[in-house]
Structures are given as C-alpha cells and as structure tokens.
Write an enzyme that holds these catalytic residues in place. Structure first.
Site, PDB file in Angstrom:
ATOM      1  N   THR A 237       0.843  -1.185   0.000  1.00 46.30           N
ATOM      2  CA  THR A 237       0.000   0.000   0.000  1.00 46.30           C
ATOM      3  C   THR A 237       0.882   1.240   0.000  1.00 46.30           C
ATOM      4  OG1 THR A 237      -1.833   1.109   1.180  1.00 46.30           O
ATOM      5  CG2 THR A 237      -0.159   0.025   2.534  1.00 46.30           C
ATOM      6  N   CYS A 238       0.275   2.397  -0.277  1.00 49.32           N
ATOM      7  CA  CYS A 238       1.019   3.660  -0.280  1.00 49.32           C
ATOM      8  C   CYS A 238       0.008   4.796  -0.201  1.00 49.32           C
ATOM      9  CB  CYS A 238       1.897   3.766  -1.527  1.00 49.32           C
ATOM     10  SG  CYS A 238       0.976   3.726  -3.080  1.00 49.32           S
ATOM     11  N   GLY A 239       0.231   5.892  -0.911  1.00 51.54           N
ATOM     12  CA  GLY A 239      -0.699   7.002  -0.873  1.00 51.54           C
ATOM     13  C   GLY A 239      -1.886   6.819  -1.797  1.00 51.54           C
ATOM     14  N   TRP A 266      -3.894   4.675   0.805  1.00 50.80           N
ATOM     15  CA  TRP A 266      -4.254   5.641   1.852  1.00 50.80           C
ATOM     16  C   TRP A 266      -5.281   6.666   1.378  1.00 50.80           C
ATOM     17  CZ3 TRP A 266      -3.423   4.462   6.623  1.00 50.80           C
ATOM     18  CH2 TRP A 266      -3.704   5.415   7.616  1.00 50.80           C
TER      19      TRP A 266
END
Length: 293
Positions: A237-239, A266
């Site tokens: 996952t990330c932004g 996110w």
C-alpha cells in the site's frame, strides 16, 4: 550482485530500438512537490517510439479515488489505442527511474501482459548517458490487447480489513516514514495521518538508489530490516496505489508472488472515518524503542 529479471539497462534498450513487438511506454507521473510536469517532459523529449501512458486517464471512470485500476475492458481499449498487445515486450519508464513506472509495470502484468520490463535509471539517466530522444509524438497503429485479468494481484478495502483482523498477511506501506508515523501531513486534503494497524513501513525510496532498483541481495536485506518476511503473504500500500508497486516489484524480483496491491491505498483508507488508524512508530520502531527503555 544479482539484478532483478524485470530490469533492462539503457544500452540494451537502445540496441533494440525499432525492434518488432517492442513497445516503450512513458509512465511518468509526479506529485506536486516534485515540480515536474509529465506531459511537458514527454513533449520536450522522450525515447524514440515511446507512447505516453496517462496514469490520471487510464483509470476507473466510476471511482472517485485517484489512479483507481480500470476494468480489463477499459484498460484493453486504452492501451490498444497506444498500439500495445499483451504479446509485446513492454518497456516502461518514468523520469527518475523508480517512482511511477512500477505502477504501470504492475498494471500490465495484472492485465495479462507476459513480458514487462522497467528501464534502469529512467529517462533522466537515459538522457545523461547521451542516448537518443525525440520531441516527435508517436503515432502507433492501434493494436488488440486481449486482457487476462488476475484478480489475485489486487486487494480491496475489505481484504485489508480482513488482514488486520486475522493477521493472514503482512501490510507493507511504501510511503515516506514521516507520513507513515503521522508526523508529516498527507499531500492530499482530507486525509488522516498515520498508518494501518500492524503495518510495516518500507519506503519506496529505500528499495532503490540513484534511479535503480537495488540488487536482489540488498532488496532482501531491506525488506528484512523493515520487518517483512517476503515468503509470507503481503499486501502492499502507499498514498494512491502508485509507489506500493515498487514493493511489489521488489517482492516479484525476489521470486515471491503471494502478494496483492491495495489499489485504494491511503487515499481510500485515510479519507474514511470507519477505518482504524495508528500514529507513531510502527512495529519495528516500537520494538527498538522498548529495547532502549
């Protein structure tokens, strides 16, 4: 030092320019803080024959989330118009080499393309080495891309809720450490700060150096240091689902394929008020702090 099988160097690519069934894709995309315009960069000079893959346009039109993965049908229509078939050898690049290109590498593989590579060092190194560029916009002949969507490569918000509840997979977050801990704000308005409970922080920048993906031995060490066991299931996952693909690239480079990318990342998780968020140090830092105390 053993390199990833998904990386191609500039010398090799230059020697193959013009080869039949070789497709070059400019997948550049930038955050506002990077002060770069991907379309302007492409227009001013790109690798001969490269087509521009717009990560803000090749998305799910029904989603409010940035970069939401499109349906296989929409993806096939968009990349077919770029002249790309699932049977081509596809070389993807971005400006700095290891920022947005892994996302498009992941998209093509998820949609069924069999041979997808990443240009070592990106366009910045290509130019620095004096390799050819052109400002002429490519006009490819349309092709047929027949998708074979692999849903096992994608995680939904419900999947992530389940992982947090039952511990069936590790969560590896590619955002910078300050955003992971909540010490630095998110670049998108309306986002809470922090991370998912139990997540490990593996900043995308820690997996590369000078635009290159680290060698396999260094990748394994970086993941180990972050607390991730690549032999066990992982959700990346990330932004907004872009840099998470750098972790995915690292895992697949090491031969570990039991992982999914959380497409909403996110942008979805941090914008809701019904998702658990933790601030402060992650698991590894918590353990280190307890040892010091």
């Amino acid at each position: 030092m053993t390199k990833s099988p998904f990386i191609i160097d500039g010398e090799t690519l230059q020697a193959r320019l013009g080869e039949a069934h070789l497709q070059i894709v400019d997948a550049s995309w930038y955050l506002p803080a990077q002060n770069r315009d991907q379309r302007a960069d492409y227009a001013s000079g790109h690798i001969p024959g490269a087509v521009f893959f717009d990560q803000d346009a090749i998305v799910d039109p029904n989603s409010s989330l940035p970069h939401a993965l499109p349906s296989p049908e929409i993806f096939a229509e968009k990349v077919g118009a770029l002249g790309i078939s699932e049977n081509d050898t596809i070389v993807v690049y971005d400006g700095p080499g290891l920022f947005s290109a892994p996302r498009v590498w992941w998209m093509f593989r998820t949609m069924g393309a069999g041979s997808v590579l990443l240009l070592d060092g990106g366009l910045d190194r290509w130019k620095a080495e004096g390799r050819p560029v052109t400002a002429e916009t490519s006009a490819p002949e349309p092709a047929v891309f027949t998708p074979a969507f692999d849903a096992s490569r994608v995680a939904t918000i419900d999947d992530v809720r389940g992982v947090i509840d039952d511990g069936s997979a590790q969560i590896a977050d590619a955002r910078p450490h300050g955003r992971f801990t909540g010490e630095e704000p998110e670049p998108r308005a309306g986002m809470r700060s922090g991370h998912m409970p139990g997540a490990f922080n593996v900043p995308a920048a820690s997996l590369g150096a000078n635009g290159s993906l680290k060698d396999l031995e260094a990748l394994a060490e970086t993941l180990k240091h972050a607390g991730v066991d690549p032999s066990k299931p992982v959700v990346t996952t990330c932004g907004s689902g872009v840099t998470a693909a750098t972790i995915t690239l690292a895992l697949h480079s090491l031969g570990y394929t039991d992982n999914r990318l959380y497409d909403g990342s996110w942008s979805e998780w941090g914008s809701r008020d019904d998702t658990p968020v933790k601030q402060g140090a992650g698991i590894i830092d918590d353990a280190a702090s307890s040892l010091k105390e």
